[in-house]
Design a protein around this motif. Structure first.
Motif, mmCIF file in Angstrom:
data_model
loop_
_atom_site.group_PDB
_atom_site.id
_atom_site.type_symbol
_atom_site.label_atom_id
_atom_site.label_comp_id
_atom_site.label_asym_id
_atom_site.label_seq_id
_atom_site.Cartn_x
_atom_site.Cartn_y
_atom_site.Cartn_z
ATOM 1 N N ARG A 14 21.158 18.731 9.227
ATOM 2 C CA ARG A 14 20.739 17.547 8.919
ATOM 3 C C ARG A 14 20.692 16.456 10.120
ATOM 4 O O ARG A 14 20.019 15.544 10.111
ATOM 5 C CB ARG A 14 21.681 17.023 7.965
ATOM 6 N N LEU A 15 21.233 16.918 11.166
ATOM 7 C CA LEU A 15 21.479 15.757 12.224
ATOM 8 C C LEU A 15 20.692 16.191 13.650
ATOM 9 O O LEU A 15 20.705 15.392 14.412
ATOM 10 C CB LEU A 15 23.086 15.715 12.741
ATOM 11 N N GLY A 16 20.108 17.261 13.673
ATOM 12 C CA GLY A 16 19.496 17.709 14.843
ATOM 13 C C GLY A 16 20.248 17.811 15.950
ATOM 14 O O GLY A 16 19.745 17.829 17.229
ATOM 15 N N VAL A 34 24.995 10.260 25.137
ATOM 16 C CA VAL A 34 24.363 9.148 24.385
ATOM 17 C C VAL A 34 23.472 9.445 23.533
ATOM 18 O O VAL A 34 23.242 9.085 22.596
ATOM 19 C CB VAL A 34 23.939 7.996 25.551
ATOM 20 N N ALA A 35 22.514 10.456 23.808
ATOM 21 C CA ALA A 35 21.355 10.955 23.124
ATOM 22 C C ALA A 35 21.758 11.485 21.698
ATOM 23 O O ALA A 35 21.550 11.350 20.551
ATOM 24 C CB ALA A 35 20.473 11.887 23.688
ATOM 25 N N THR A 36 23.163 12.246 22.051
ATOM 26 C CA THR A 36 23.819 12.971 21.127
ATOM 27 C C THR A 36 24.270 12.141 19.961
ATOM 28 O O THR A 36 24.191 12.032 18.698
ATOM 29 C CB THR A 36 24.862 14.012 21.434
ATOM 30 N N ILE A 37 25.082 10.908 20.451
ATOM 31 C CA ILE A 37 25.792 9.740 19.672
ATOM 32 C C ILE A 37 24.790 9.123 19.028
ATOM 33 O O ILE A 37 24.779 8.908 17.665
ATOM 34 C CB ILE A 37 26.670 8.840 20.722
ATOM 35 N N LEU A 40 23.729 11.177 16.120
ATOM 36 C CA LEU A 40 24.885 11.335 15.101
ATOM 37 C C LEU A 40 24.840 10.260 14.413
ATOM 38 O O LEU A 40 24.848 10.064 12.899
ATOM 39 C CB LEU A 40 26.048 11.630 15.754
ATOM 40 N N GLU A 41 24.450 8.846 14.910
ATOM 41 C CA GLU A 41 24.534 7.603 14.325
ATOM 42 C C GLU A 41 23.545 7.533 13.100
ATOM 43 O O GLU A 41 23.639 7.151 12.247
ATOM 44 C CB GLU A 41 24.589 6.517 15.164
ATOM 45 N N ALA A 42 22.308 8.031 13.717
ATOM 46 C CA ALA A 42 21.026 7.975 12.721
ATOM 47 C C ALA A 42 21.308 8.786 11.689
ATOM 48 O O ALA A 42 20.865 8.715 10.397
ATOM 49 C CB ALA A 42 19.799 8.309 13.419
ATOM 50 N N LEU A 48 28.971 4.637 15.612
ATOM 51 C CA LEU A 48 29.760 5.439 16.270
ATOM 52 C C LEU A 48 30.382 4.730 17.561
ATOM 53 O O LEU A 48 31.535 5.066 17.862
ATOM 54 C CB LEU A 48 29.403 6.993 16.339
ATOM 55 N N TRP A 49 29.463 3.973 18.297
ATOM 56 C CA TRP A 49 29.691 3.711 19.432
ATOM 57 C C TRP A 49 29.030 2.291 19.815
ATOM 58 O O TRP A 49 27.715 2.256 19.363
ATOM 59 C CB TRP A 49 29.379 4.814 20.542
ATOM 60 N N PRO A 50 29.498 1.227 20.439
ATOM 61 C CA PRO A 50 30.743 1.156 20.749
ATOM 62 C C PRO A 50 31.647 0.772 19.735
ATOM 63 O O PRO A 50 31.271 -0.026 18.788
ATOM 64 C CB PRO A 50 30.958 0.232 21.953
ATOM 65 N N PRO A 51 32.750 1.294 19.583
ATOM 66 C CA PRO A 51 33.748 0.919 18.222
ATOM 67 C C PRO A 51 34.076 -0.301 18.162
ATOM 68 O O PRO A 51 34.208 -0.772 16.863
ATOM 69 C CB PRO A 51 35.059 1.935 18.614
#
Length: 55
Positions: A14-16, A34-37, A40-42, A48-51
């Motif tokens: 689901r997240l790629g 940053v690309a993984t974050i 994940l957010e999408a 998820l960041w910055p909190p």
């Protein structure tokens, strides 16, 4: 992921994001880049960041 009932394998689909990357991040063995974050957010539709900036 738990709220969605997703396993790590389903999250990968689901997240790629690579399954090992997900495992490493969840188990505290590595920090996502940053690309993984962003992926994940999408995929989770959750900031998820910055909190602190989004509170």
């Amino acid at each position: 992921m738990a709220e969605r009932g997703w396993s790590r394998r389903r999250a990968t689909d689901r997240l790629g994001v690579n399954r090992q990357t997900i495992a490493d991040v969840l188990d505290g063995r590595s920090w996502p880049d940053v690309a993984t974050i962003a992926r994940l957010e999408a995929g989770l539709n959750t900031p998820l960041w910055p909190p602190l900036a989004r509170r």
